[in-house]
Scaffold this motif. Structure first.
Motif, PDB file in Angstrom:
ATOM      1  N   THR A  93      -1.464   9.227   8.888  1.00 13.90           N
ATOM      2  CA  THR A  93      -1.928   9.168   7.525  1.00 13.90           C
ATOM      3  C   THR A  93      -3.306   9.845   7.713  1.00 13.90           C
ATOM      4  OG1 THR A  93      -0.530   7.538   7.001  1.00 13.90           O
ATOM      5  CG2 THR A  93      -2.221   7.649   5.616  1.00 13.90           C
ATOM      6  N   LEU A  94      -4.053   9.538   8.476  1.00 15.89           N
ATOM      7  CA  LEU A  94      -5.706  10.000   8.506  1.00 15.89           C
ATOM      8  C   LEU A  94      -5.529  11.533   8.877  1.00 15.89           C
ATOM      9  CD1 LEU A  94      -7.807   6.940  10.461  1.00 15.89           C
ATOM     10  CD2 LEU A  94      -7.235   7.635   7.926  1.00 15.89           C
ATOM     11  N   ASN A  95      -4.461  11.972   9.772  1.00 14.89           N
ATOM     12  CA  ASN A  95      -4.518  13.349   9.982  1.00 14.89           C
ATOM     13  C   ASN A  95      -4.001  14.230   8.813  1.00 14.89           C
ATOM     14  OD1 ASN A  95      -3.416  12.820  13.528  1.00 14.89           O
ATOM     15  ND2 ASN A  95      -5.103  12.751  12.655  1.00 14.89           N
ATOM     16  N   ARG A  96      -3.042  13.669   8.166  1.00 10.11           N
ATOM     17  CA  ARG A  96      -2.609  14.272   6.875  1.00 10.11           C
ATOM     18  C   ARG A  96      -3.794  14.576   5.846  1.00 10.11           C
ATOM     19  NH1 ARG A  96       1.811  10.973   7.475  1.00 10.11           N
ATOM     20  NH2 ARG A  96       1.318   9.751   5.653  1.00 10.11           N
ATOM     21  N   TYR A  97      -4.688  13.821   5.772  1.00 10.52           N
ATOM     22  CA  TYR A  97      -5.846  13.935   4.916  1.00 10.52           C
ATOM     23  C   TYR A  97      -6.833  14.584   5.597  1.00 10.52           C
ATOM     24  CZ  TYR A  97      -3.632  10.919   1.485  1.00 10.52           C
ATOM     25  OH  TYR A  97      -3.045  10.537   0.674  1.00 10.52           O
ATOM     26  N   GLY A  98      -6.707  15.704   6.747  1.00  9.39           N
ATOM     27  CA  GLY A  98      -7.591  16.388   7.261  1.00  9.39           C
ATOM     28  C   GLY A  98      -8.834  15.651   8.057  1.00  9.39           C
ATOM     29  N   LEU A  99      -8.621  14.372   8.414  1.00 12.34           N
ATOM     30  CA  LEU A  99      -9.416  13.726   9.297  1.00 12.34           C
ATOM     31  C   LEU A  99      -8.979  13.727  10.755  1.00 12.34           C
ATOM     32  CD1 LEU A  99     -10.073  10.767   6.872  1.00 12.34           C
ATOM     33  CD2 LEU A  99     -11.517  12.453   7.576  1.00 12.34           C
TER      34      LEU A  99
ATOM     35  N   ALA B 173     -15.169   3.850  10.119  1.00 16.18           N
ATOM     36  CA  ALA B 173     -14.291   2.808   9.363  1.00 16.18           C
ATOM     37  C   ALA B 173     -13.281   2.129  10.112  1.00 16.18           C
ATOM     38  CB  ALA B 173     -13.622   3.628   8.095  1.00 16.18           C
ATOM     39  N   THR B 174     -12.768   1.185   9.835  1.00 13.89           N
ATOM     40  CA  THR B 174     -11.690   0.429  10.368  1.00 13.89           C
ATOM     41  C   THR B 174     -10.268   1.032  10.088  1.00 13.89           C
ATOM     42  OG1 THR B 174     -11.593  -1.136   8.185  1.00 13.89           O
ATOM     43  CG2 THR B 174     -12.608  -2.145  10.356  1.00 13.89           C
ATOM     44  N   LEU B 175      -9.206   0.861  10.807  1.00 16.21           N
ATOM     45  CA  LEU B 175      -8.262   1.641  10.858  1.00 16.21           C
ATOM     46  C   LEU B 175      -7.218   1.330   9.598  1.00 16.21           C
ATOM     47  CD1 LEU B 175      -6.272   3.660  12.314  1.00 16.21           C
ATOM     48  CD2 LEU B 175      -5.222   1.852  13.522  1.00 16.21           C
ATOM     49  N   ASN B 176      -7.460   0.205   8.867  1.00 16.97           N
ATOM     50  CA  ASN B 176      -6.710  -0.048   7.811  1.00 16.97           C
ATOM     51  C   ASN B 176      -7.055   0.866   6.627  1.00 16.97           C
ATOM     52  OD1 ASN B 176      -9.183  -1.346   7.446  1.00 16.97           O
ATOM     53  ND2 ASN B 176      -8.514  -3.349   6.882  1.00 16.97           N
ATOM     54  N   ILE B 177      -8.268   1.691   6.764  1.00 19.10           N
ATOM     55  CA  ILE B 177      -8.507   2.690   5.742  1.00 19.10           C
ATOM     56  C   ILE B 177      -7.245   3.542   5.369  1.00 19.10           C
ATOM     57  CG2 ILE B 177      -9.343   4.505   7.283  1.00 19.10           C
ATOM     58  CD1 ILE B 177     -11.198   5.339   5.252  1.00 19.10           C
ATOM     59  N   ALA B 178      -6.405   3.531   6.396  1.00 22.34           N
ATOM     60  CA  ALA B 178      -5.112   4.409   6.212  1.00 22.34           C
ATOM     61  C   ALA B 178      -4.279   4.096   5.068  1.00 22.34           C
ATOM     62  CB  ALA B 178      -4.192   4.515   7.245  1.00 22.34           C
ATOM     63  N   LYS B 179      -4.747   2.685   4.448  1.00 24.31           N
ATOM     64  CA  LYS B 179      -3.798   2.224   3.332  1.00 24.31           C
ATOM     65  C   LYS B 179      -4.410   2.572   1.923  1.00 24.31           C
ATOM     66  CE  LYS B 179      -2.542  -2.099   3.705  1.00 24.31           C
ATOM     67  NZ  LYS B 179      -2.432  -3.487   3.718  1.00 24.31           N
ATOM     68  N   GLN B 180      -5.607   3.101   2.135  1.00 30.27           N
ATOM     69  CA  GLN B 180      -6.489   3.396   1.013  1.00 30.27           C
ATOM     70  C   GLN B 180      -6.311   5.061   0.577  1.00 30.27           C
ATOM     71  OE1 GLN B 180      -7.833   1.125  -0.715  1.00 30.27           O
ATOM     72  NE2 GLN B 180      -7.007  -0.321   0.995  1.00 30.27           N
TER      73      GLN B 180
ATOM     74  N   GLU C 144      -7.187  -7.954  13.684  1.00 30.55           N
ATOM     75  CA  GLU C 144      -5.941  -8.014  13.102  1.00 30.55           C
ATOM     76  C   GLU C 144      -5.522  -6.925  12.419  1.00 30.55           C
ATOM     77  OE1 GLU C 144      -7.712 -10.691  13.212  1.00 30.55           O
ATOM     78  OE2 GLU C 144      -6.558 -12.588  14.186  1.00 30.55           O
ATOM     79  N   HIS C 145      -6.614  -6.473  11.775  1.00 32.12           N
ATOM     80  CA  HIS C 145      -6.776  -5.533  10.708  1.00 32.12           C
ATOM     81  C   HIS C 145      -6.441  -4.299  11.236  1.00 32.12           C
ATOM     82  CE1 HIS C 145     -10.877  -5.994  11.793  1.00 32.12           C
ATOM     83  NE2 HIS C 145     -11.192  -4.910  11.938  1.00 32.12           N
ATOM     84  N   ASN C 146      -6.431  -3.798  12.580  1.00 32.60           N
ATOM     85  CA  ASN C 146      -5.950  -2.831  13.175  1.00 32.60           C
ATOM     86  C   ASN C 146      -4.461  -2.610  13.216  1.00 32.60           C
ATOM     87  OD1 ASN C 146      -8.430  -1.463  13.657  1.00 32.60           O
ATOM     88  ND2 ASN C 146      -8.102  -1.385  15.912  1.00 32.60           N
ATOM     89  N   VAL C 147      -3.729  -3.793  13.049  1.00 29.47           N
ATOM     90  CA  VAL C 147      -2.228  -3.559  13.106  1.00 29.47           C
ATOM     91  C   VAL C 147      -1.650  -4.155  11.716  1.00 29.47           C
ATOM     92  CG1 VAL C 147      -2.086  -3.991  15.366  1.00 29.47           C
ATOM     93  CG2 VAL C 147      -2.275  -6.156  13.683  1.00 29.47           C
ATOM     94  N   ALA C 148      -2.403  -3.642  10.554  1.00 25.36           N
ATOM     95  CA  ALA C 148      -2.078  -3.954   9.195  1.00 25.36           C
ATOM     96  C   ALA C 148      -0.969  -2.795   8.944  1.00 25.36           C
ATOM     97  CB  ALA C 148      -3.325  -3.699   8.091  1.00 25.36           C
ATOM     98  N   LEU C 149      -1.100  -1.614   9.429  1.00 27.16           N
ATOM     99  CA  LEU C 149      -0.239  -0.666   9.661  1.00 27.16           C
ATOM    100  C   LEU C 149       0.485  -0.354  10.944  1.00 27.16           C
ATOM    101  CD1 LEU C 149      -1.449   1.961   6.990  1.00 27.16           C
ATOM    102  CD2 LEU C 149       0.486   0.445   6.694  1.00 27.16           C
ATOM    103  N   PRO C 150       1.491   0.185  11.193  1.00 25.19           N
ATOM    104  CA  PRO C 150       1.841   0.632  12.544  1.00 25.19           C
ATOM    105  C   PRO C 150       0.796   1.475  12.903  1.00 25.19           C
ATOM    106  CG  PRO C 150       3.691   0.646  11.252  1.00 25.19           C
ATOM    107  CD  PRO C 150       2.751   0.127  10.515  1.00 25.19           C
ATOM    108  N   MET C 151       0.274   1.533  14.193  1.00 26.48           N
ATOM    109  CA  MET C 151      -0.929   2.184  14.527  1.00 26.48           C
ATOM    110  C   MET C 151      -0.770   3.657  14.529  1.00 26.48           C
ATOM    111  SD  MET C 151      -3.358   1.709  17.950  1.00 26.48           S
ATOM    112  CE  MET C 151      -4.004   0.022  17.175  1.00 26.48           C
ATOM    113  N   MET C 152       0.357   4.111  14.838  1.00 20.21           N
ATOM    114  CA  MET C 152       0.729   5.765  15.059  1.00 20.21           C
ATOM    115  C   MET C 152       0.794   6.020  13.554  1.00 20.21           C
ATOM    116  SD  MET C 152       0.267   6.662  18.079  1.00 20.21           S
ATOM    117  CE  MET C 152       0.321   6.000  19.581  1.00 20.21           C
TER     118      MET C 152
END
Length: 535
Positions: A322-328, A269-276, A309-317
């Protein structure tokens, strides 16, 4: 559903999938640790075509990543169907040569021929595009005759079959237990237009979808035989249609609960999944463990230049955390050789790896794929190279040897055993502890217990005793085991073993710098030393 074509003759169809060249992402060095495993993933597209063939036609599937098609296989067939990607072109041609030598007609489909049909003048029939009216036209032609045509014939899809009408792939025609993981497709296409990517051109920007009921039916079909416990969603972008993904996931959760959580999932998935976060919560509940993200580069200006540009929708780190906090656990795709690379790129990449603590990174050189915006831009500038001695078909803006040196230093540093297993230790605390603990009943079978015992013994022998990186491995394994992460102690063993061994081969010049590289390999022994210091 099968084809609606009514056939008058019986044709024996041999579907042959070509072998892959080794890469960071196929984990080939890990196979010897896992009893029975011989290949990475089943050939999803070819299994779909096999299931679509007329019911009257006997079909066999040979995956040459497991074993080559034999003379007896070719003698049995009336027609040989092949599918593959650009990197498999030499193997595709070899299959066609063998089939022709056996007097068989050959049809080729898949992403490589769909993007570049001119690459395959020797093939009898070309299937260009996805499953659809071209497939039916090819079936009708083969029903008429299996004699080689006087000249190459091309069948190009104008009307694609809706994914809701796709048959269940013919999983029963391949030995699923021989694969590292299984594959599942929910959607096709991606709305983004990343410059280097050929997916929008091949499959469209409007994602097309299967129903949740199709997904669970395919899972049921997989479980009809012995199989690995991991399933990878091969969608080009798992959240290409966020609403559909959000609506499908509760069905996946319910299926897992009904069967006692026999499987674990991963996706791309694209990194902006972190917003979902609603989607991430459902993924966690469904037992998603990993996610491949095309990070490409930590440099924001470079991402904008490649239309990502969607990779910088949120600060990358922040997104990675966020993904790590959901066990990913994140697997990162990285590209070197970009026009925007600078003398600071190496240090920025090293810092990104250290701070993000992502264990698995596929660090590739930029390759220009046909029919992509990148190819078109570079072709206009006369920057496409056709030289089999080079690692890339791109004429970099920086000196070639400088770019290759950067790549070699990057992989040597990233997969130094001390650094790699330290990142795994970090993942125990950042990621693994956030995963759900599924009930044991779905996985507690005799075959799984036997597999686990053999797997554990081989890890102990090959990595825990024989390897010269056993100390950092045991440090990471003890950390995971002390926190009850038995599965992850196993996972970091086989993943780490492959990454370290593949890197050593790459630094000796025995492996290429990109999954798409067609370089003819030659020895290059320098820079192996950094990976041998841990014992």
């Amino acid at each position: 559903m099968r084809t609606s074509v009514t056939v008058a003759h019986t044709r024996r169809v041999l579907c042959v999938f070509p072998a892959y060249a080794p890469s960071f992402g196929t984990f080939s060095h890990a196979y010897k640790l896992m009893p029975g495993v011989r290949a990475f993933m089943p050939p999803q597209g070819l299994l779909l075509i096999a299931a679509y063939m007329p019911a009257e036609w006997p079909v066999r599937v040979i995956d040459e990543n497991i074993q080559p098609a034999s003379a007896a296989d070719l003698a049995w067939a009336d027609v040989v169907l092949v599918s593959g990607m650009h990197i498999q072109a030499p193997q595709i041609r070899d299959i066609a040569r063998r089939a022709h030598a056996a007097g068989k007609v050959v049809a080729l489909g898949g992403p490589s021929v769909s993007a570049s049909p001119e690459m395959y003048p020797e093939i009898d029939y070309l299937h260009i595009g996805e499953l659809g009216d071209a497939t039916d036209a090819l079936i009708m032609r083969l029903d008429e005759s299996v004699a080689p045509p006087a000249a190459q014939m091309r069948f190009e899809t104008a009307e694609r079959l809706a994914l809701t009408d796709f048959p269940i792939p013919a999983y029963d025609l391949v030995p699923l237990r021989r694969y590292l993981m299984l594959t599942l497709q929910f959607s096709s296409g991606c709305p983004y237009r990343c410059e280097f990517c050929d997916i929008p051109g091949l499959y469209g920007r409007q994602p097309r979808l299967k129903t949740p009921q199709q997904i669970t039916a395919e899972l049921d079909a997989m479980r009809a035989q012995r199989h690995p416990p991991a399933v990878y969603f091969v969608d080009d972008n798992f959240i290409g249609n966020r609403k559909a993904t959000r609506e499908m996931l509760p069905h996946l959760v319910a299926w897992q609960k009904q069967h006692g959580y026999p499987l674990q999932f991963s996706c791309e998935a694209t990194l902006n999944i972190a917003k979902q976060t609603e989607i991430l919560a459902l993924m966690r509940e469904a037992s998603f463990k990993g996610i491949f993200v095309g990070i490409e580069t930590p440099e924001a200006d470079a991402l904008k230049a490649m239309r990502k540009e969607h990779n910088v929708a949120l600060p990358m780190m922040q997104a990675i955390e966020t993904l790590n906090r959901y066990g990913l656990e994140v697997t990162a795709g990285i590209i070197l050789g970009l026009d925007t690379d600078s003398p600071d790129t190496e240090a920025r990449l090293a810092n990104f790896i250290d701070v993000s603590c992502i264990p698995i990174l596929t660090i590739n050189l930029l390759q220009a794929l046909p029919k992509t915006p990148l190819w078109e831009r570079l072709a206009r500038a006369d920057r496409i190279a056709d030289d089999p001695s080079l690692e890339s078909n791109v004429r970099f803006l920086r000196p070639y040897d400088e770019v290759i040196g950067l790549w070699r230093r990057a992989i040597a540093r990233a997969y130094d055993p001390e650094r790699l297993f330290a990142r795994f230790i970090d993942q125990v605390e950042k990621t693994y502890v956030h995963r759900i603990t599924p009930p044991a009943r779905g996985r507690l079978t005799w075959s799984n217990v036997k597999f686990g015992a053999i797997f554990a013994f081989r890890i102990l022998y090959y990595i825990g005793i024989k390897s010269n990186y056993r100390r950092p491995f045991w440090r990471a394994a003890r950390h995971a085991l002390a926190r009850g992460q038995v599965d992850m102690a196993f996972a970091m063993a086989f993943v780490g073993h492959h990454l370290i061994e593949f890197t050593r081969e790459a630094l000796r010049g025995e492996q290429n710098a990109s999954f798409y590289s067609a370089r003819q390999q030659q020895s290059a022994p320098a820079l192996e030393a950094p990976l041998r210091k841990s014992a």
